[in-house]
Structure formats: C-alpha cells, structure tokens
Motif scaffolding. Sequence first.
Motif, mmCIF file in Angstrom:
data_model
loop_
_atom_site.group_PDB
_atom_site.id
_atom_site.type_symbol
_atom_site.label_atom_id
_atom_site.label_comp_id
_atom_site.label_asym_id
_atom_site.label_seq_id
_atom_site.Cartn_x
_atom_site.Cartn_y
_atom_site.Cartn_z
ATOM 1 N N GLU A 157 30.806 -6.489 12.072
ATOM 2 C CA GLU A 157 30.301 -6.349 13.433
ATOM 3 C C GLU A 157 28.910 -5.746 13.494
ATOM 4 N N ARG A 158 28.622 -4.823 12.592
ATOM 5 C CA ARG A 158 27.331 -4.136 12.649
ATOM 6 C C ARG A 158 26.990 -3.526 11.294
ATOM 7 N N ALA A 159 25.717 -3.171 11.145
ATOM 8 C CA ALA A 159 25.260 -2.516 9.922
ATOM 9 C C ALA A 159 24.161 -1.521 10.294
ATOM 10 N N ASP A 196 12.660 7.996 7.132
ATOM 11 C CA ASP A 196 13.181 8.741 8.278
ATOM 12 C C ASP A 196 13.525 7.834 9.449
ATOM 13 N N VAL A 197 13.694 6.552 9.182
ATOM 14 C CA VAL A 197 14.014 5.582 10.244
ATOM 15 C C VAL A 197 15.356 4.935 9.936
ATOM 16 N N PHE A 198 16.196 4.850 10.962
ATOM 17 C CA PHE A 198 17.455 4.123 10.868
ATOM 18 C C PHE A 198 17.325 2.812 11.633
ATOM 19 N N LEU A 199 17.763 1.743 11.016
ATOM 20 C CA LEU A 199 17.781 0.434 11.660
ATOM 21 C C LEU A 199 19.232 0.028 11.888
ATOM 22 N N LYS A 200 19.584 -0.172 13.149
ATOM 23 C CA LYS A 200 20.940 -0.588 13.493
ATOM 24 C C LYS A 200 20.906 -2.068 13.876
ATOM 25 N N VAL A 201 21.702 -2.861 13.192
ATOM 26 C CA VAL A 201 21.794 -4.298 13.451
ATOM 27 C C VAL A 201 23.190 -4.571 13.988
#
Length: 248
Positions: free
Chosen positions: A12-14, A20-25
């Motif tokens: 569903e997601r990753a 220092d950056v989070f990438l939400k897909v």
Amino acid sequence: MDEVKVVIAHSERATLRVGDVFLKVDSDPARLDREVEVMALVPVPAPRVLWHKPSVLAISAVPGTVLGRIGTPSTSSPAAWAAAGAVVRELHDAPAPPWPGGGGQGIDELAAKLDEECERLVRDGLLPANLVARNRRVAAAALRPWTPVFTHGDLHITHVFADGDEITGIIDWSEGGQGDALRDLATLTLGHPEHLGDVVAGYGGDVDLDVVRAWWSLRSLLVVRWLAEHGFDPFSPRGEADVLRARM
C-alpha cells in the motif's frame, strides 16, 4: 552522498529516508492529501512538509529517537512516557477536524468488522479459537459511545520521537481526525503495559483503564492477519499475539 534507506514498505505504501528527508509514496494519493491537511492543524510537534505531489510527500526528519518498539523493552525513561501522555492530551484538547480519523467507524460497524476478523483468524488457523473468543469478550468494553476528539488515529510507539525526557515530534498523520481518545492511548502503550501508568500520569484526568486494555485486544485482533500478510511478525515477543495471550 546520503544513502537511501527503506524505512517501511508494503503493497500500500513505502517510506524512504534520504539524509534528513523522508519520502512517503502512497498508492492512495488522497491519503497523503489528508496527511498534509492534518499536519497543518496539529498543535503538537510534527514533521515539516517540504513538498507534496500526487502519490509522494516529502517531510523533514524529526529529531530524537523513537519512544520504543513493539517486541523489545523501551529504553525511554518514565518521564519521557509521561511527556508523551501530556502531548497526546494537548492533541485531544485541540479543536478536531470535521472528518473521522483512523478507526472512525461507528460502534455497530466496528463490531461487525471485529466479528468478521475473529472468524477469519480462527478459520485460517492463525490463532486458537479460545484465545480469539476471550479477547473478543475483552474487546467489547471498547465498543461503547465516546466523545470524538482530535486523534492521531495510528499512534504506534514508533511514531513518537523523544530526546531525553522531551517529546520532539509525532509522525505519520494520515489517519488523523475525529476518534476515540482511549484508542490513541491504547495504541501508544500496546506491548508496553508497564508504561501505561506513566502515560496516564502525563495525560491527566480520569482514564478508564479497562477500556484502554479492551482496545489492546481489539486492535490486536484487527491487525494480526494484516501484519502477517504484509511481511510483519505479530508473533514476535511482546507483539500483538503476546498482547492477546496476556488477556488469558
């Protein structure tokens, strides 16, 4: 050059971390849209939105370390757990968004979902029938009318960050909205019952501990199968299966 680290990934997601950056897909862009809306409203420390495009959200890292993890004893101090309770109280006292949050189903709908999940757990052989039946009875105490408040909706222990005794941020707000305050407290302390008193001390006011414990059973029954099907282990020590066994 910063390495790309996979924080969590399933169908569903990753979530990826680069420096220092989070990438939400997310397979559901509307879920990320809602998360951005919620983070604009929360009165407690939360990540900063860097940019947002369909299916992808970039947010800043939160300082500190997670309050703990399911499966291992928490090394955070009782004061940090109490501080988490105080921050959750601040959230619950804030004006709530107009939409339902995670677990925003009505009592009848939630009860029907729970009964269906209990039946599948036994039919698929994931849990013994007596264990499921006992926890279904315990969970009934959570199926009562409640006054909706501004809840996180998925206040898992790894979503709360601390630096020493100070809470530095809460992440993953996609389920934020109106909900049951005691569901948040139960989710935070799931697998860590020894810190429930610390959280309640920081939260303040009257907290029905039986309802919190009922939510431990209810949430565990609802997520065991999903976790097992998505590559997680609900049967690890102090995990959801152990939470259910403790009710026996």
